[in-house]
Design a protein around this motif. Structure first.
Motif, PDB file in Angstrom:
ATOM      1  N   VAL A 160      -6.200  18.191  20.561  1.00  0.00           N
ATOM      2  CA  VAL A 160      -5.905  18.465  19.338  1.00  0.00           C
ATOM      3  C   VAL A 160      -5.452  19.878  18.720  1.00  0.00           C
ATOM      4  CG1 VAL A 160      -7.259  15.754  19.614  1.00  0.00           C
ATOM      5  CG2 VAL A 160      -8.169  17.883  19.498  1.00  0.00           C
ATOM      6  N   ILE A 161      -6.463  20.424  19.551  1.00  0.00           N
ATOM      7  CA  ILE A 161      -5.571  22.104  19.536  1.00  0.00           C
ATOM      8  C   ILE A 161      -4.121  22.725  19.503  1.00  0.00           C
ATOM      9  CG2 ILE A 161      -6.370  23.978  18.946  1.00  0.00           C
ATOM     10  CD1 ILE A 161      -9.791  22.899  18.960  1.00  0.00           C
ATOM     11  N   PRO A 162      -3.558  22.738  19.373  1.00  0.00           N
ATOM     12  CA  PRO A 162      -2.251  23.699  19.777  1.00  0.00           C
ATOM     13  C   PRO A 162      -1.970  24.249  20.861  1.00  0.00           C
ATOM     14  CG  PRO A 162      -2.057  23.276  17.134  1.00  0.00           C
ATOM     15  CD  PRO A 162      -3.041  22.654  17.393  1.00  0.00           C
ATOM     16  N   LYS A 163      -1.016  23.935  21.707  1.00  0.00           N
ATOM     17  CA  LYS A 163      -1.900  24.982  22.534  1.00  0.00           C
ATOM     18  C   LYS A 163      -1.396  26.613  22.550  1.00  0.00           C
ATOM     19  CE  LYS A 163       3.208  25.809  25.191  1.00  0.00           C
ATOM     20  NZ  LYS A 163       3.399  25.261  26.733  1.00  0.00           N
ATOM     21  N   ASP A 164      -0.533  27.225  21.525  1.00  0.00           N
ATOM     22  CA  ASP A 164      -0.957  29.038  20.878  1.00  0.00           C
ATOM     23  C   ASP A 164      -1.993  29.732  20.500  1.00  0.00           C
ATOM     24  OD1 ASP A 164      -0.099  27.226  18.798  1.00  0.00           O
ATOM     25  OD2 ASP A 164       1.365  28.928  17.605  1.00  0.00           O
ATOM     26  N   GLN A 165      -3.105  28.174  20.202  1.00  0.00           N
ATOM     27  CA  GLN A 165      -4.153  28.215  19.568  1.00  0.00           C
ATOM     28  C   GLN A 165      -5.528  27.969  20.615  1.00  0.00           C
ATOM     29  OE1 GLN A 165      -5.033  26.506  15.761  1.00  0.00           O
ATOM     30  NE2 GLN A 165      -2.892  26.124  14.741  1.00  0.00           N
TER      31      GLN A 165
ATOM     32  N   TYR B  76     -14.374  13.653  15.376  1.00  0.00           N
ATOM     33  CA  TYR B  76     -13.833  15.039  16.133  1.00  0.00           C
ATOM     34  C   TYR B  76     -12.130  15.349  15.753  1.00  0.00           C
ATOM     35  CZ  TYR B  76     -12.996  19.019  19.149  1.00  0.00           C
ATOM     36  OH  TYR B  76     -13.183  20.345  19.482  1.00  0.00           O
ATOM     37  N   PHE B  77     -11.370  13.908  16.133  1.00  0.00           N
ATOM     38  CA  PHE B  77      -9.968  13.730  16.862  1.00  0.00           C
ATOM     39  C   PHE B  77     -10.304  13.338  15.359  1.00  0.00           C
ATOM     40  CE2 PHE B  77      -6.236  11.025  16.978  1.00  0.00           C
ATOM     41  CZ  PHE B  77      -5.716  11.839  17.590  1.00  0.00           C
ATOM     42  N   LYS B  78     -10.314  12.707  14.139  1.00  0.00           N
ATOM     43  CA  LYS B  78      -9.550  13.216  12.864  1.00  0.00           C
ATOM     44  C   LYS B  78      -9.364  14.520  12.095  1.00  0.00           C
ATOM     45  CE  LYS B  78     -10.242   8.494  11.248  1.00  0.00           C
ATOM     46  NZ  LYS B  78     -10.741   7.504  11.161  1.00  0.00           N
ATOM     47  N   ASN B  79     -10.983  15.055  12.079  1.00  0.00           N
ATOM     48  CA  ASN B  79     -11.072  16.248  12.058  1.00  0.00           C
ATOM     49  C   ASN B  79     -10.264  17.162  12.863  1.00  0.00           C
ATOM     50  OD1 ASN B  79     -13.562  14.962  10.396  1.00  0.00           O
ATOM     51  ND2 ASN B  79     -15.236  15.721  11.672  1.00  0.00           N
ATOM     52  N   MET B  80      -9.942  17.489  13.506  1.00  0.00           N
ATOM     53  CA  MET B  80      -8.712  17.912  14.037  1.00  0.00           C
ATOM     54  C   MET B  80      -7.459  17.562  13.837  1.00  0.00           C
ATOM     55  SD  MET B  80     -10.783  20.634  15.445  1.00  0.00           S
ATOM     56  CE  MET B  80     -12.437  20.859  16.152  1.00  0.00           C
ATOM     57  N   GLY B  81      -7.581  16.579  12.578  1.00  0.00           N
ATOM     58  CA  GLY B  81      -5.922  16.429  12.405  1.00  0.00           C
ATOM     59  C   GLY B  81      -5.406  15.868  12.840  1.00  0.00           C
ATOM     60  N   GLY B  82      -6.068  14.196  14.027  1.00  0.00           N
ATOM     61  CA  GLY B  82      -5.855  13.317  14.526  1.00  0.00           C
ATOM     62  C   GLY B  82      -3.904  13.450  14.919  1.00  0.00           C
ATOM     63  N   LYS B  83      -4.083  14.226  15.607  1.00  0.00           N
ATOM     64  CA  LYS B  83      -3.123  14.262  16.605  1.00  0.00           C
ATOM     65  C   LYS B  83      -2.879  15.370  17.046  1.00  0.00           C
ATOM     66  CE  LYS B  83       1.963  16.962  16.149  1.00  0.00           C
ATOM     67  NZ  LYS B  83       2.980  17.285  15.431  1.00  0.00           N
ATOM     68  N   ILE B  84      -2.316  14.533  18.665  1.00  0.00           N
ATOM     69  CA  ILE B  84      -1.828  15.285  20.360  1.00  0.00           C
ATOM     70  C   ILE B  84      -1.220  16.039  19.772  1.00  0.00           C
ATOM     71  CG2 ILE B  84      -2.640  15.093  22.785  1.00  0.00           C
ATOM     72  CD1 ILE B  84      -4.600  13.825  21.387  1.00  0.00           C
TER      73      ILE B  84
END
Length: 179
Positions: A49-54, A105-113
């Motif tokens: 749920v967090i971009p791979k560059d992060q 957690y999913f929603k708080n992280m932006g809800g995107k994979i």
């Protein structure tokens, strides 16, 4: 990432240590695909749920999340306790708090994979191996399904005859599906 209950916290710590202990941090640990089963499925979603560059942010968020968890965040007793869990449900504990926690957690992280993810379960009815990926109709439920330890946590009913339980009962770490 493999399963094993509290090993999920250990895995998060290992990821943190690998990232911070490596001379050449950065793209070396920016994985395109993450796979896991059971507790490893929770970490898989946590990274995805967090971009791979992060990646540094991702491993820190996983580490902080595991460090702050309490039993009540993951499960609770059924009304009438373990007896009800074993006779009326398929597990001693109610994992509604786990589903709520993972969904939040999913929603708080932006809800995107952001990364390809694979988590797995076993169908309690047929014994077949179920692969869930980032396109699952309910990603948090797929993660809980993968972590539903038989007799401890209840199976997850997906309808259409699919009743999912811990994928580690069939295949502990499914690298093949990730490829």
């Amino acid at each position: 990432m493999s399963g094993g209950g509290a090993k999920g916290a250990f895995e998060a710590g290992v990821l943190w240590g690998m990232y911070h202990g490596h001379e050449n941090v950065g793209s070396t640990f920016d994985y395109d695909v993450v796979t896991g089963v059971s507790a490893g499925a929770i970490n898989t979603m946590g990274l995805s749920v967090i971009p791979k560059d992060q990646t540094e942010r991702a491993v820190q968020a996983l580490s902080d999340t595991w460090a702050s968890l309490r039993d009540g965040d993951l499960y609770e007793n059924w009304w009438f306790g373990a007896v009800r869990g074993l006779t009326d449900r398929s597990g001693i504990f109610n994992t509604a708090p786990l589903y709520k926690f993972i969904t939040n957690y999913f929603k708080n992280m932006g809800g995107k994979i952001y990364r390809k993810m694979i988590v797995s379960s076993a169908d309690a009815n047929s014994g077949s191996y179920i692969i869930w990926d980032e396109t699952a109709s309910d990603v948090p439920k797929a993660v809980v399904s993968s972590a539903s330890i038989p007799f401890i946590f209840p199976n997850q009913d997906w309808g259409n005859g699919v009743v999912a339980m811990d994928g580690g009962t069939v295949y502990n770490t499914n690298l093949v599906s990730a490829v």
